[in-house]
Design an enzyme around this catalytic site. Structure first.
Site, short mmCIF file in Angstrom:
data_model
loop_
_atom_site.label_atom_id
_atom_site.label_comp_id
_atom_site.label_asym_id
_atom_site.label_seq_id
_atom_site.Cartn_x
_atom_site.Cartn_y
_atom_site.Cartn_z
N SER A 142 0.86 -1.18 0.00
CA SER A 142 0.00 0.00 0.00
C SER A 142 0.90 1.23 0.00
CB SER A 142 -0.84 -0.01 1.29
OG SER A 142 -1.47 1.22 1.51
N TYR A 155 -2.37 -1.29 10.50
CA TYR A 155 -2.23 -1.43 9.05
C TYR A 155 -0.86 -0.92 8.57
CZ TYR A 155 -3.80 -1.08 4.12
OH TYR A 155 -3.94 -1.22 2.77
N1 LIG Z 1 -8.53 -0.60 -1.86
C1 LIG Z 1 -7.53 0.19 -1.64
O1 LIG Z 1 -7.62 1.40 -1.75
C2 LIG Z 1 -6.19 -0.37 -1.27
C3 LIG Z 1 -5.10 0.52 -1.27
C4 LIG Z 1 -3.84 0.03 -0.93
C5 LIG Z 1 -3.69 -1.31 -0.60
N2 LIG Z 1 -4.76 -2.13 -0.60
C6 LIG Z 1 -4.54 -3.51 -0.22
O2 LIG Z 1 -5.03 -4.36 -1.22
C7 LIG Z 1 -5.42 -5.60 -0.64
C8 LIG Z 1 -6.82 -5.95 -1.12
O3 LIG Z 1 -7.71 -4.95 -0.69
P1 LIG Z 1 -9.10 -4.65 -1.42
O4 LIG Z 1 -9.25 -3.18 -1.41
O5 LIG Z 1 -9.22 -5.40 -2.68
O6 LIG Z 1 -10.09 -5.18 -0.29
P2 LIG Z 1 -11.38 -6.12 -0.33
O7 LIG Z 1 -12.03 -5.92 0.99
O8 LIG Z 1 -12.17 -5.91 -1.57
O9 LIG Z 1 -10.73 -7.56 -0.42
C9 LIG Z 1 -9.97 -8.09 0.63
C10 LIG Z 1 -10.16 -9.58 0.66
O10 LIG Z 1 -9.39 -10.10 1.76
C11 LIG Z 1 -10.17 -11.05 2.43
N3 LIG Z 1 -9.81 -11.17 3.84
C12 LIG Z 1 -9.91 -10.23 4.80
N4 LIG Z 1 -9.60 -10.75 5.99
C13 LIG Z 1 -9.28 -12.05 5.78
C14 LIG Z 1 -8.92 -13.12 6.63
N5 LIG Z 1 -8.86 -12.97 7.97
N6 LIG Z 1 -8.67 -14.33 6.09
C15 LIG Z 1 -8.77 -14.51 4.75
N7 LIG Z 1 -9.14 -13.54 3.89
C16 LIG Z 1 -9.41 -12.32 4.41
C17 LIG Z 1 -11.60 -10.51 2.32
O11 LIG Z 1 -12.58 -11.52 2.56
C18 LIG Z 1 -11.64 -9.98 0.91
O12 LIG Z 1 -12.05 -10.94 -0.04
C19 LIG Z 1 -5.30 -5.44 0.87
O13 LIG Z 1 -4.09 -5.99 1.33
C20 LIG Z 1 -5.28 -3.93 1.04
O14 LIG Z 1 -4.58 -3.56 2.20
C21 LIG Z 1 -6.01 -1.69 -0.92
#
Ligand SMILES: NC(=O)c1ccc[n+]([C@@H]2O[C@H](COP(=O)([O-])OP(=O)(O)OC[C@H]3O[C@@H](n4cnc5c(N)ncnc54)[C@H](O)[C@@H]3O)[C@@H](O)[C@H]2O)c1
Length: 260
Positions: A142, A155
């Site tokens: 991130s 985080y």
């Molecule tokens: N969306 C953003 O703006 C953003 C920005 C920077 C980084 N990220 C990172 O990208 C990654 C994906 O995020 P996203 O935005 O697609 O989120 P999202 O919520 O759409 O998807 C996250 C997935 O992780 C799974 N998950 C969460 N806790 C879990 C657990 N305990 N065991 C197994 N699976 C679990 C959820 O069920 C979900 O399917 C994350 O690591 C997040 O930190 C996201």
């Protein structure tokens, strides 16, 4: 979804993608499956993981339910079924609170999902990758793997740890054909962010459009949310032959957010 631009053939390769039921993980799973990989979808809910696996193009996919926040879930990752040629460590969640009020159990859980699970999966996958003389590890970090914001102690500290883990993996795997890199998105249009938009609109008493415009897009030079398939395309690039010399790197896709 944009058309893929990276030329990638992963026929005969196995990919493991965590958190692949939703958002960035699902976009990565779709991209890797489209390139011919057999994808193992790892997510909290087994039925949802199987459904996501069933929706992917190609064949050989499977869905597995694992709670990556629990010690038992982490221990289960030693199983050979999680050994990958391409590993995308993506699962994650967010919790926002000042440090003095931050629930200690949430701090542990967020570190388990964002840092311990990647360590366990890298540990399980490296022997397979070393034996093949080829492996690709993509860690979805991130902007918060590089810089901090208040109220995100769990985080930010876990993502900074993931950056270090990725670099150590790069050092150990470099001579054995294994690369390890991070991708560092700003705000991406996924369910995780849509929930934050709704929460912040309530907290600040403003509209959701205003939250995006005035809070999330205040610092980026490019005034729109990143799309999940844009992140997936960088993951595809990092798996391609063109990226064979790229390791230990962090690829920012944040509209310029961390440049100011
Ligand atoms: N969306 C953003 O703006 C953003 C920005 C920077 C980084 N990220 C990172 O990208 C990654 C994906 O995020 P996203 O935005 O697609 O989120 P999202 O919520 O759409 O998807 C996250 C997935 O992780 C799974 N998950 C969460 N806790 C879990 C657990 N305990 N065991 C197994 N699976 C679990 C959820 O069920 C979900 O399917 C994350 O690591 C997040 O930190 C996201």
């Amino acid at each position: 979804m944009n058309a893929p631009i990276v030329n990638l053939d992963l026929s005969g390769k196995k990919a493991v993608v965590t958190g692949a039921v939703s958002g960035i993980g699902l976009a990565c799973a779709q991209r890797l499956a489209g390139a011919g990989a057999a994808v193992t979808v790892v997510d909290l809910d087994a039925d949802a993981a199987r459904a996501a696996a069933g929706s992917l193009p190609g064949s050989g996919h499977e869905g597995v339910g694992v709670d990556l926040s629990s010690p038992a879930g982490l221990d289960s990752l030693a199983d050979e079924r999680f050994a990958a040629d391409v590993l995308v460590n993506n699962a994650g969640f967010q919790r926002v609170a000042p440090i003095e009020e931050y629930p200690t159990e949430v701090f542990t859980a967020i570190h388990n999902v964002l840092l311990h699970a990647p360590f366990r999966l890298i540990r399980t996958s490296l022997p397979r990758m070393y034996a093949a003389g080829w492996g690709r590890i993509v860690n979805i970090s991130s902007a918060h793997g590089l810089v901090a914001s208040p109220y995100k102690s769990g985080y930010v500290s876990a993502k900074h740890g993931l950056e270090g883990l990725s670099k150590v993996t790069a050092m150990e795997g470099g001579a054995k054909g294994v690369t390890s890199n991070c991708i560092n998105p700003g705000y991406v249009r996924t369910p995780l962010v849509e929930k934050q938009i709704a929460d912040q609109a309530k907290t600040h008493g403003i509209g959701e459009d205003e939250v995006v415009e005035k809070i999330m897009l205040l610092r980026p030079a490019i005034k729109r949310l990143v799309e999940p398939d844009e992140v997936a395309e960088i993951a595809a690039f990092l798996c391609s032959d063109a990226a064979a010399s790229i390791t230990g790197s962090a690829y920012r896709i944040d509209g310029g957010w961390t440049s100011n």
